[in-house]
Scaffold this active site. Sequence first.
Site, PDB file in Angstrom:
ATOM      1  N   SER A  97       0.834  -1.207   0.000  1.00  0.00           N
ATOM      2  CA  SER A  97       0.000   0.000   0.000  1.00  0.00           C
ATOM      3  C   SER A  97       0.860   1.244   0.000  1.00  0.00           C
ATOM      4  O   SER A  97       2.001   1.240   0.488  1.00  0.00           O
ATOM      5  CB  SER A  97      -0.905   0.013   1.236  1.00  0.00           C
ATOM      6  OG  SER A  97      -1.562   1.260   1.397  1.00  0.00           O
ATOM      7  N   TYR A 100      -2.550  -1.213  10.256  1.00  0.00           N
ATOM      8  CA  TYR A 100      -2.614  -1.548   8.832  1.00  0.00           C
ATOM      9  C   TYR A 100      -1.327  -1.150   8.123  1.00  0.00           C
ATOM     10  O   TYR A 100      -0.732  -1.940   7.370  1.00  0.00           O
ATOM     11  CB  TYR A 100      -3.819  -0.843   8.203  1.00  0.00           C
ATOM     12  CG  TYR A 100      -3.951  -0.980   6.713  1.00  0.00           C
ATOM     13  CD1 TYR A 100      -4.520  -2.113   6.143  1.00  0.00           C
ATOM     14  CD2 TYR A 100      -3.538   0.045   5.858  1.00  0.00           C
ATOM     15  CE1 TYR A 100      -4.661  -2.236   4.764  1.00  0.00           C
ATOM     16  CE2 TYR A 100      -3.675  -0.065   4.486  1.00  0.00           C
ATOM     17  CZ  TYR A 100      -4.239  -1.209   3.945  1.00  0.00           C
ATOM     18  OH  TYR A 100      -4.370  -1.313   2.573  1.00  0.00           O
TER      19      TYR A 100
END
Length: 286
Positions: free
Chosen positions: A177, A190
């Site tokens: 990400s 995350y």
Amino acid sequence: MSDDTETIEMIHEDALPGHESQLEPKPDWQPHYPGSGRLKGKVALITGADSGIGRAVAALFAREGADIAILYLCEHDDAAKTREIVEKEGRRAIAVAGDIGDKGFCERAVAETVQRLGGLDILVNNAGEQHADKEITDISEEQLKRTFQTNIFGMFFLTQAARPHLKKGSAIVNCTSVTMYQGSKELLDYSATKGAITAFTRSLSENLVGEGIRVNAVAPGPIWTPLNPFGGASPEKLKDFGKDVPMGRPGQPNEVAPSFLFLACEDSSYMSGQVLHPNGGTIVGS
């Protein structure tokens, strides 16, 4: 859908994993171009393939000639739709429900893929979960364990199960990400898993490249998928979702899927240990 696979109950504090069938507006998953046979005869296992980026990757891989194993948690309606999409492209599809944070499930899912589709050539570790928290003290021990269990333990478990079936010419593509590179003040756990995934990608590449197995990753920016609205993002944040990137909008899953295709096929035969960045123009370190 596998009839004998039970889905393990998740520990979470929001509406995860989320149904694309309930999302408005609907994400764009449709491939943009006719296929050219770049994955002809291949078998791909894609986690989180029921919706979002995973669905778009499954659709594009099928159009390019691959048979698809759709791994998903519990969104049976979404998984059935993805299976229909793959079959309309003339390819075989199986849907296997379960928790990739469970090592036993990963072993059974790979075994079912090999048995029913005849082998395994491409592993796409795409599934993930996120939980928004304003303070680090708001992150419960259960949430922290759950996020790492899904996002990074699951990749290890699936890769371990898949490894005996992968051979020279096989490819692994992981989903990291933009938050790994930029950080995210409300996605602490995350983002930490995404940093681990990037390190895992580079290290696994070093481990397998001598065997002719390439390992790469894709680091999407803000993409319109069920992960964000169902992952605890506030209505205020969703209203402006993706507007802070140079292109001024969120991306669509079918704008990310071609990166996965490129890394999965022979077009990228001289690439391993690398990360592609479909993120709306944000400049990050590689």
